[in-house]
Design a protein around this motif. Structure first.
Motif, mmCIF file in Angstrom:
data_model
loop_
_atom_site.group_PDB
_atom_site.id
_atom_site.type_symbol
_atom_site.label_atom_id
_atom_site.label_comp_id
_atom_site.label_asym_id
_atom_site.label_seq_id
_atom_site.Cartn_x
_atom_site.Cartn_y
_atom_site.Cartn_z
ATOM 1 N N GLN A 155 0.849 -1.192 0.000
ATOM 2 C CA GLN A 155 0.000 0.000 0.000
ATOM 3 C C GLN A 155 0.886 1.244 0.000
ATOM 4 N N VAL A 156 0.671 2.082 -0.987
ATOM 5 C CA VAL A 156 1.473 3.294 -1.122
ATOM 6 C C VAL A 156 0.935 4.376 -0.188
ATOM 7 N N GLN A 157 1.846 5.012 0.520
ATOM 8 C CA GLN A 157 1.478 6.145 1.366
ATOM 9 C C GLN A 157 2.480 7.271 1.183
ATOM 10 N N LEU A 158 1.954 8.480 1.055
ATOM 11 C CA LEU A 158 2.760 9.691 1.057
ATOM 12 C C LEU A 158 2.281 10.526 2.235
ATOM 13 N N VAL A 159 3.192 10.860 3.121
ATOM 14 C CA VAL A 159 2.815 11.586 4.337
ATOM 15 C C VAL A 159 3.610 12.879 4.418
ATOM 16 N N GLU A 160 2.894 14.009 4.316
ATOM 17 C CA GLU A 160 3.535 15.309 4.407
ATOM 18 C C GLU A 160 3.641 15.764 5.860
ATOM 19 N N SER A 161 4.644 16.547 6.133
ATOM 20 C CA SER A 161 4.811 17.145 7.449
ATOM 21 C C SER A 161 5.596 18.439 7.299
ATOM 22 N N GLY A 162 5.622 19.220 8.373
ATOM 23 C CA GLY A 162 6.413 20.445 8.370
ATOM 24 C C GLY A 162 5.619 21.715 8.183
ATOM 25 N N GLY A 163 4.325 21.593 7.944
ATOM 26 C CA GLY A 163 3.519 22.791 7.798
ATOM 27 C C GLY A 163 3.327 23.500 9.132
ATOM 28 N N GLY A 164 2.729 24.684 9.062
ATOM 29 C CA GLY A 164 2.483 25.438 10.286
ATOM 30 C C GLY A 164 2.174 26.882 9.987
ATOM 31 N N LEU A 165 2.233 27.679 11.043
ATOM 32 C CA LEU A 165 1.969 29.111 10.954
ATOM 33 C C LEU A 165 3.292 29.866 10.993
ATOM 34 N N VAL A 166 3.482 30.755 10.046
ATOM 35 C CA VAL A 166 4.739 31.517 9.974
ATOM 36 C C VAL A 166 4.419 32.940 9.536
ATOM 37 N N CYS A 191 2.065 16.531 -1.568
ATOM 38 C CA CYS A 191 3.063 15.918 -2.442
ATOM 39 C C CYS A 191 2.376 14.815 -3.247
ATOM 40 N N ALA A 192 2.954 14.514 -4.377
ATOM 41 C CA ALA A 192 2.376 13.542 -5.283
ATOM 42 C C ALA A 192 3.480 12.825 -6.043
ATOM 43 N N ALA A 193 3.159 11.616 -6.480
ATOM 44 C CA ALA A 193 4.131 10.778 -7.194
ATOM 45 C C ALA A 193 3.549 10.308 -8.515
ATOM 46 N N THR A 194 4.399 10.349 -9.560
ATOM 47 C CA THR A 194 4.017 9.821 -10.851
ATOM 48 C C THR A 194 5.152 8.969 -11.391
ATOM 49 N N ASN A 195 4.806 7.891 -12.112
ATOM 50 C CA ASN A 195 5.867 7.069 -12.696
ATOM 51 C C ASN A 195 6.254 7.548 -14.090
ATOM 52 N N LEU A 196 5.714 8.679 -14.528
ATOM 53 C CA LEU A 196 6.166 9.292 -15.765
ATOM 54 C C LEU A 196 7.572 9.831 -15.580
ATOM 55 N N GLN A 197 8.360 9.805 -16.632
ATOM 56 C CA GLN A 197 9.777 10.109 -16.487
ATOM 57 C C GLN A 197 10.110 11.579 -16.635
ATOM 58 N N PHE A 198 9.179 12.371 -17.135
ATOM 59 C CA PHE A 198 9.508 13.766 -17.349
ATOM 60 C C PHE A 198 8.920 14.618 -16.217
ATOM 61 N N THR A 199 9.273 15.890 -16.198
ATOM 62 C CA THR A 199 8.785 16.780 -15.142
ATOM 63 C C THR A 199 7.334 17.135 -15.450
ATOM 64 N N VAL A 200 6.444 16.631 -14.633
ATOM 65 C CA VAL A 200 5.006 16.683 -14.874
ATOM 66 C C VAL A 200 4.383 17.791 -14.039
ATOM 67 N N VAL A 201 3.628 18.674 -14.672
ATOM 68 C CA VAL A 201 2.981 19.759 -13.929
ATOM 69 C C VAL A 201 1.477 19.544 -13.782
ATOM 70 N N ALA A 202 0.909 18.658 -14.561
ATOM 71 C CA ALA A 202 -0.537 18.414 -14.503
ATOM 72 C C ALA A 202 -0.852 17.417 -13.396
ATOM 73 N N GLY A 203 -1.634 17.852 -12.453
ATOM 74 C CA GLY A 203 -1.969 16.992 -11.328
ATOM 75 C C GLY A 203 -2.668 15.712 -11.730
ATOM 76 N N ARG A 204 -3.444 15.756 -12.806
ATOM 77 C CA ARG A 204 -4.189 14.566 -13.215
ATOM 78 C C ARG A 204 -3.278 13.424 -13.661
ATOM 79 N N LEU A 205 -2.003 13.721 -13.914
ATOM 80 C CA LEU A 205 -1.056 12.704 -14.357
ATOM 81 C C LEU A 205 -0.318 12.036 -13.197
ATOM 82 N N TYR A 206 -0.613 12.452 -11.982
ATOM 83 C CA TYR A 206 0.028 11.852 -10.821
ATOM 84 C C TYR A 206 -0.795 10.669 -10.321
ATOM 85 N N ASP A 207 -0.073 9.657 -9.836
ATOM 86 C CA ASP A 207 -0.713 8.411 -9.437
ATOM 87 C C ASP A 207 -1.077 8.381 -7.951
#
Length: 124
Positions: free
Chosen positions: A1-12, A96-112
């Motif tokens: 099961q793939v998981q991406l877990v972001e951290s480090g956000g806050g108020l600044v 954060c998001a991950a895609t198995n495409l090899q180029f620098t992808v800016v379209a969110g719909r292309l992320y897996d």
């Protein structure tokens, strides 16, 4: 099961810095192009930055260029977003998001795979 877990956000305060992390599990990070996106209240999700599998290529949205830096540590299965000179307009939930495409992808719909997001709030 793939998981991406972001951290480090806050108020600044405006002009301050934050470093976001995205820890990946269930996948081999070195096989994926990784991106950061953000979504402010009432706005569409927007691309922020992307880094290629080998860190050889990065690309940034014009709004963050020169202030944000994306990096990755494949050995730690972690991607980072260093955010400097923060502005109130940077306030958003960052994903954060991950895609198995090899180029620098800016379209969110292309992320897996997507993380759950971390809130960044910049006060004026």
């Amino acid at each position: 099961q793939v998981q991406l877990v972001e951290s480090g956000g806050g108020l600044v305060q405006a002009g301050g810095s934050l470093r976001l992390s995205c820890a990946a599990s269930g996948l081999t990070l070195s096989s994926y192009t990784m991106g950061w996106f953000r979504q402010a209240p009432g706005k569409e999700r927007e691309f922020v930055a992307v880094i290629s599998r080998s860190s050889g290529s990065t690309y940034y949205a014009d709004s963050v260029k020169g202030r944000f830096t994306i990096s990755r540590d494949n050995a730690k299965n972690t991607v980072y977003l260093q955010m400097n000179s923060l502005k109130p307009d940077d306030t958003a939930v960052y994903y954060c998001a991950a895609t198995n495409l090899q180029f620098t992808v800016v379209a969110g719909r292309l992320y897996d795979y997507w993380g759950q997001g971390t809130q960044v709030t910049v006060s004026s």
